[in-house]
Design a protein around this motif. Structure first.
Motif, PDB file in Angstrom:
ATOM      1  N   ASP A 266      -1.066 -16.211 -12.657  1.00 13.87           N
ATOM      2  CA  ASP A 266      -0.994 -15.580 -14.032  1.00 13.87           C
ATOM      3  C   ASP A 266      -1.585 -15.642 -14.570  1.00 13.87           C
ATOM      4  OD1 ASP A 266       1.609 -15.989 -15.592  1.00 13.87           O
ATOM      5  OD2 ASP A 266       0.232 -17.027 -15.967  1.00 13.87           O
ATOM      6  N   GLY A 267      -3.408 -16.220 -14.918  1.00 17.73           N
ATOM      7  CA  GLY A 267      -3.934 -15.526 -15.789  1.00 17.73           C
ATOM      8  C   GLY A 267      -4.453 -13.966 -15.897  1.00 17.73           C
ATOM      9  N   LYS A 268      -5.035 -14.508 -14.222  1.00 19.37           N
ATOM     10  CA  LYS A 268      -5.240 -12.432 -14.309  1.00 19.37           C
ATOM     11  C   LYS A 268      -4.251 -11.690 -13.895  1.00 19.37           C
ATOM     12  CE  LYS A 268      -8.060 -14.428 -10.128  1.00 19.37           C
ATOM     13  NZ  LYS A 268      -9.150 -15.125  -8.839  1.00 19.37           N
ATOM     14  N   ILE A 269      -3.181 -11.769 -14.080  1.00 26.01           N
ATOM     15  CA  ILE A 269      -1.996 -11.157 -13.948  1.00 26.01           C
ATOM     16  C   ILE A 269      -2.138 -10.321 -15.975  1.00 26.01           C
ATOM     17  CG2 ILE A 269       0.752  -9.952 -14.302  1.00 26.01           C
ATOM     18  CD1 ILE A 269       0.514 -11.555 -11.530  1.00 26.01           C
ATOM     19  N   LYS A 270      -2.370 -11.690 -17.099  1.00 20.99           N
ATOM     20  CA  LYS A 270      -2.099 -11.686 -18.339  1.00 20.99           C
ATOM     21  C   LYS A 270      -3.375 -10.699 -18.522  1.00 20.99           C
ATOM     22  CE  LYS A 270       0.715 -15.657 -19.142  1.00 20.99           C
ATOM     23  NZ  LYS A 270       0.928 -17.659 -19.305  1.00 20.99           N
ATOM     24  N   VAL A 271      -4.054 -11.517 -18.024  1.00 21.33           N
ATOM     25  CA  VAL A 271      -6.075 -10.391 -18.771  1.00 21.33           C
ATOM     26  C   VAL A 271      -5.749  -9.059 -18.066  1.00 21.33           C
ATOM     27  CG1 VAL A 271      -8.568 -10.167 -18.308  1.00 21.33           C
ATOM     28  CG2 VAL A 271      -7.631 -12.490 -18.893  1.00 21.33           C
ATOM     29  N   GLU A 272      -5.571  -8.370 -17.062  1.00 15.92           N
ATOM     30  CA  GLU A 272      -5.644  -6.856 -16.889  1.00 15.92           C
ATOM     31  C   GLU A 272      -4.457  -6.495 -17.529  1.00 15.92           C
ATOM     32  OE1 GLU A 272      -4.084  -4.117 -12.898  1.00 15.92           O
ATOM     33  OE2 GLU A 272      -3.885  -6.468 -12.726  1.00 15.92           O
TER      34      GLU A 272
ATOM     35  N   GLN B  10      -6.135  -5.747 -20.944  1.00 19.03           N
ATOM     36  CA  GLN B  10      -6.810  -4.639 -20.803  1.00 19.03           C
ATOM     37  C   GLN B  10      -6.097  -3.559 -20.736  1.00 19.03           C
ATOM     38  OE1 GLN B  10      -8.883  -6.295 -17.193  1.00 19.03           O
ATOM     39  NE2 GLN B  10     -10.460  -6.886 -18.171  1.00 19.03           N
ATOM     40  N   LEU B  11      -4.275  -3.319 -19.668  1.00 15.86           N
ATOM     41  CA  LEU B  11      -4.012  -2.343 -20.219  1.00 15.86           C
ATOM     42  C   LEU B  11      -3.450  -1.661 -21.549  1.00 15.86           C
ATOM     43  CD1 LEU B  11      -2.504  -2.543 -16.714  1.00 15.86           C
ATOM     44  CD2 LEU B  11      -3.990  -1.242 -17.188  1.00 15.86           C
ATOM     45  N   ASN B  12      -3.239  -3.085 -21.707  1.00 15.93           N
ATOM     46  CA  ASN B  12      -2.675  -2.664 -22.879  1.00 15.93           C
ATOM     47  C   ASN B  12      -3.600  -1.784 -24.435  1.00 15.93           C
ATOM     48  OD1 ASN B  12      -0.016  -3.034 -23.082  1.00 15.93           O
ATOM     49  ND2 ASN B  12      -0.052  -4.979 -23.340  1.00 15.93           N
ATOM     50  N   TYR B  13      -4.957  -3.004 -24.120  1.00 15.89           N
ATOM     51  CA  TYR B  13      -6.059  -2.422 -25.175  1.00 15.89           C
ATOM     52  C   TYR B  13      -6.954  -0.856 -24.764  1.00 15.89           C
ATOM     53  CZ  TYR B  13     -10.737  -2.323 -27.490  1.00 15.89           C
ATOM     54  OH  TYR B  13     -11.538  -2.365 -28.257  1.00 15.89           O
ATOM     55  N   ASN B  14      -6.742  -0.650 -23.653  1.00 13.72           N
ATOM     56  CA  ASN B  14      -7.167   0.802 -22.896  1.00 13.72           C
ATOM     57  C   ASN B  14      -6.812   1.749 -22.996  1.00 13.72           C
ATOM     58  OD1 ASN B  14      -9.576  -0.368 -22.088  1.00 13.72           O
ATOM     59  ND2 ASN B  14      -8.896  -1.112 -20.287  1.00 13.72           N
ATOM     60  N   LEU B  15      -4.940   1.528 -23.470  1.00 14.55           N
ATOM     61  CA  LEU B  15      -4.457   2.738 -22.702  1.00 14.55           C
ATOM     62  C   LEU B  15      -4.177   3.575 -24.017  1.00 14.55           C
ATOM     63  CD1 LEU B  15      -1.951   4.250 -21.470  1.00 14.55           C
ATOM     64  CD2 LEU B  15      -0.296   2.840 -22.574  1.00 14.55           C
ATOM     65  N   PRO B  16      -4.852   3.376 -25.511  1.00 10.34           N
ATOM     66  CA  PRO B  16      -4.679   3.961 -26.143  1.00 10.34           C
ATOM     67  C   PRO B  16      -5.731   4.751 -26.968  1.00 10.34           C
ATOM     68  CG  PRO B  16      -4.523   2.005 -27.468  1.00 10.34           C
ATOM     69  CD  PRO B  16      -4.069   1.414 -25.651  1.00 10.34           C
TER      70      PRO B  16
ATOM     71  N   LEU C 239       3.386  -5.327 -13.844  1.00  7.90           N
ATOM     72  CA  LEU C 239       2.823  -6.815 -14.938  1.00  7.90           C
ATOM     73  C   LEU C 239       3.522  -7.861 -15.535  1.00  7.90           C
ATOM     74  CD1 LEU C 239      -0.502  -5.681 -15.517  1.00  7.90           C
ATOM     75  CD2 LEU C 239       0.102  -6.836 -12.849  1.00  7.90           C
ATOM     76  N   LYS C 240       4.499  -7.227 -16.578  1.00  2.00           N
ATOM     77  CA  LYS C 240       5.430  -7.416 -17.500  1.00  2.00           C
ATOM     78  C   LYS C 240       6.699  -8.074 -16.539  1.00  2.00           C
ATOM     79  CE  LYS C 240       5.044  -5.153 -21.908  1.00  2.00           C
ATOM     80  NZ  LYS C 240       5.582  -4.373 -23.082  1.00  2.00           N
TER      81      LYS C 240
ATOM     82  N   LEU D 140      -4.340  -9.751 -27.512  1.00  2.00           N
ATOM     83  CA  LEU D 140      -4.123 -10.915 -26.602  1.00  2.00           C
ATOM     84  C   LEU D 140      -3.046 -11.563 -26.403  1.00  2.00           C
ATOM     85  CD1 LEU D 140      -8.497 -11.567 -27.153  1.00  2.00           C
ATOM     86  CD2 LEU D 140      -7.253 -10.622 -25.078  1.00  2.00           C
ATOM     87  N   LEU D 141      -2.583 -11.369 -27.296  1.00  2.00           N
ATOM     88  CA  LEU D 141      -1.152 -12.331 -27.422  1.00  2.00           C
ATOM     89  C   LEU D 141      -0.990 -12.859 -26.490  1.00  2.00           C
ATOM     90  CD1 LEU D 141       0.346 -11.135 -31.121  1.00  2.00           C
ATOM     91  CD2 LEU D 141      -1.229 -12.772 -30.473  1.00  2.00           C
ATOM     92  N   GLY D 142      -0.823 -11.865 -25.240  1.00  2.00           N
ATOM     93  CA  GLY D 142       0.381 -11.961 -23.910  1.00  2.00           C
ATOM     94  C   GLY D 142      -0.135 -13.302 -22.969  1.00  2.00           C
ATOM     95  N   ALA D 143      -1.920 -12.906 -22.973  1.00  2.00           N
ATOM     96  CA  ALA D 143      -2.549 -14.624 -22.663  1.00  2.00           C
ATOM     97  C   ALA D 143      -2.195 -15.284 -22.881  1.00  2.00           C
ATOM     98  CB  ALA D 143      -3.829 -13.809 -22.896  1.00  2.00           C
ATOM     99  N   PHE D 144      -2.363 -15.754 -24.450  1.00  2.00           N
ATOM    100  CA  PHE D 144      -1.343 -17.186 -25.283  1.00  2.00           C
ATOM    101  C   PHE D 144      -0.153 -17.266 -25.257  1.00  2.00           C
ATOM    102  CE2 PHE D 144      -5.307 -15.781 -26.672  1.00  2.00           C
ATOM    103  CZ  PHE D 144      -6.127 -17.643 -27.239  1.00  2.00           C
ATOM    104  N   GLU D 145       0.694 -17.041 -24.069  1.00  2.00           N
ATOM    105  CA  GLU D 145       2.512 -16.518 -24.060  1.00  2.00           C
ATOM    106  C   GLU D 145       2.461 -18.384 -23.522  1.00  2.00           C
ATOM    107  OE1 GLU D 145       5.652 -14.686 -22.090  1.00  2.00           O
ATOM    108  OE2 GLU D 145       3.990 -13.586 -21.694  1.00  2.00           O
ATOM    109  N   ALA D 146       2.118 -18.596 -22.528  1.00  2.00           N
ATOM    110  CA  ALA D 146       2.213 -20.105 -21.299  1.00  2.00           C
ATOM    111  C   ALA D 146       1.400 -20.877 -22.220  1.00  2.00           C
ATOM    112  CB  ALA D 146       0.885 -19.815 -20.303  1.00  2.00           C
TER     113      ALA D 146
END
Length: 525
Positions: free
Chosen positions: A264-270, A273-279, A319-320, A408-414
């Motif tokens: 779960d943690g690895k998926i959230k971090v990935e 990272q994708l949300n940050y790097n896409l733009p 991933l979502k 990073l909000l997704g990483a704090f979802e849990a």
């Protein structure tokens, strides 16, 4: 050279190494010359380039801003401009060299170069090699000794903004802690107070030159900005400094990536990272813009950049979907606990305030703890028996941080899910931290933004064993309605468990116990 420059009406420059060999001859226009790529000429990291620039000026001017910029940006041994008269004879010799600074010094308004008094030709006398040797000796002395074992990178920290000096220092202190967590050795700090960052390079031109000199003499290869910078600014700084550039968000993402253990943690971090790097995906060179449509394809096909973006979006969607299924599983487990009548308590607070250590002390378990930011990334639960013999499940969560990046909000979802479902929040703070109030306000802001400010909660001021000014902390605890505890020597833990039992024994909100009553009794931060 002077006669030829006058006859051509163009500046002429020479790049000369320390053996006196001319490596390059450069012909410019009447106002400037354009230097070739000298990136491979550096003798070794953290030293001068090993070449000096000697060139002509045709309009009687001394060293220009372009000359001084090249001196700092390229790390030249020195730069020399010879003013040439109309008849082709040399008149004045202007020389400048880099000025070493002290190791660990916070750069404010120190000039990165020294311009010497002009020398009249032909009586000019200057010991070039001796001067260069002295400069490199000073640079070697100024270079800080390596202190971090197994450091991944060596970096300078940079703050640019209108904040007062004290606030800038606070922000850089926290950035230094993030760097330490990422095993990056901090060799210096740079502060520039300005209302708006430069749209191309964040820092002003003069300050950027100072950064280049500081990085060179400190042997730093990385610049870390304490706020998010745009892709264009990142490319601009990297181009001017020839260094690796990160911002605060990227640093936090790197920490998360290195510490994620669960699927779960690895998926959230990935995903973060994708949300940050896409733009930030952009054409960086010609190869990125070549068409990849095959023979016989209709139309021009997709560019490499378009394919990268499409793949990133597809991966984000996948991933979502995976995280949604995992969230359903967590929700099922929480409902099972609720049906069993087991109350839940959630530990929330700033990162590295001792939440995991507190849970270990309460439950006598051995959850991983370390004096680093974000040591905990995945929620961890332990069963605990309270003094009234009731059982509760206490969950440790990832710590918050101020100015939490949206990626990073997704990483704090849990963490936020656990907090919403908890019967009680234990808001844990580091009683010994010099910025205790600021950290509490940051956590309060995050809780309010996620509709958790009215949740039943208790303030726990942990690490009381490390407090120096106990009177001030006791006053804060009394004012906030908090409790002083120490996970190390177990001070305050029996009282904490007793108060937890009392709070959980009260009727929940909506059962004759109003939210107004809760807010009055458990004062929100």
């Amino acid at each position: 050279m002077c006669a030829l420059a006058a006859r051509m009406g163009r500046q002429i420059g020479l790049l000369i190494d320390r053996r006196g060999t001319v490596n390059h001859v450069i012909v410019g226009d009447d106002r400037q010359i354009f230097l070739p790529d000298v990136g491979r000429m550096r003798t070794s990291k953290g030293r001068l380039r090993g070449v000096r620039l000697v060139h002509t000026h045709l309009k009687g001017e001394g060293l220009t801003d372009d000359d001084l910029t090249d001196l700092a940006r390229l790390g030249l041994d020195l730069v020399c401009a010879i003013t040439v008269r109309a008849d082709g004879l040399a008149q004045w010799v202007h020389i400048a060299h880099i000025v070493p600074t002290r190791p660990g010094e916070v750069i404010h308004d120190v000039r990165p170069h020294e311009v010497l008094e002009p020398l009249r030709w032909p009586a000019a006398q200057f010991d070039t090699l001796s001067t260069i040797r002295d400069l490199e000796t000073q640079l070697a002395r100024a270079r800080p000794a390596t202190s971090m074992v197994n450091a991944r990178e060596k970096a300078l920290l940079i703050h640019v903004g209108p904040e007062p000096r004290t606030e800038a220092d606070d922000r850089l202190d926290e950035l230094a802690e993030l760097a330490r967590t990422a095993r990056v050795e901090v060799l210096g700090r740079v502060v520039q107070r300005r209302r708006n960052a430069d749209r191309d390079t964040v820092l002003g031109a003069g300050k950027l030159k100072q950064v280049i000199v500081e990085a060179m003499q400190a042997d730093a290869g990385l610049l870390i900005f304490d706020h998010e910078i745009s892709p264009a600014q990142m490319r601009g700084v990297a181009r001017e400094t020839e260094m690796k550039v990160l911002d605060r968000t990227q640093l936090i993402l790197d920490i998360f990536a290195s510490r994620a253990r669960s699927r779960d943690g690895k998926i959230k971090v990935e995903l973060a990272q994708l949300n940050y790097n896409l733009p930030r995906l952009s054409a960086r060179d010609d190869a990125m813009s070549r068409l990849t449509g095959g023979i016989g394809g209709v139309g021009p096909g997709e560019t490499k950049l378009e394919i990268d973006r499409r793949r990133a979006r597809d991966r984000i969607h996948k991933l979502k979907h995976t995280l949604k299924r995992m969230a359903q599983g967590r929700n099922t487990r929480r409902k099972r606990r609720q049906r069993a009548g087991i109350a839940t308590v959630c530990l929330v607070g700033y990162t590295n305030v001792g939440k995991s250590s507190l849970l270990n002390a309460l439950s006598k378990s051995d959850i991983f703890t370390e004096d680093l930011l974000f040591a905990t990334l995945d929620p961890t639960s332990r069963r605990l028996r309270l003094p009234d013999q009731s059982n509760v499940v206490v969950t440790d969560t990832v710590g918050f941080i101020r100015d939490l990046p949206s990626e990073l909000l997704g990483a704090f979802e849990a963490t936020l899910e656990e907090a919403h479902e908890a019967d009680l929040l234990l808001l844990v703070a580091d009683a010994s931290h010099p910025r205790l109030e600021e950290q509490l306000k940051s956590v309060e802001r995050i809780l309010k933004d996620h509709d958790l400010d009215g949740h039943p909660r208790m303030l726990v001021l942990n690490k009381s064993d490390a407090v120096k000014d106990r009177a001030t902390v006791r006053e804060l605890a009394h004012h906030r309605g908090g409790l002083l505890t120490s996970s190390l020597n177990r001070d305050g833990l029996p009282v904490l468990m007793t108060q937890m039992a009392e709070v959980l024994a009260r009727p929940p909100l909506g059962s004759g116990y109003s939210e107004k009553d809760a807010n009055e009794e458990w004062s929100p931060l």
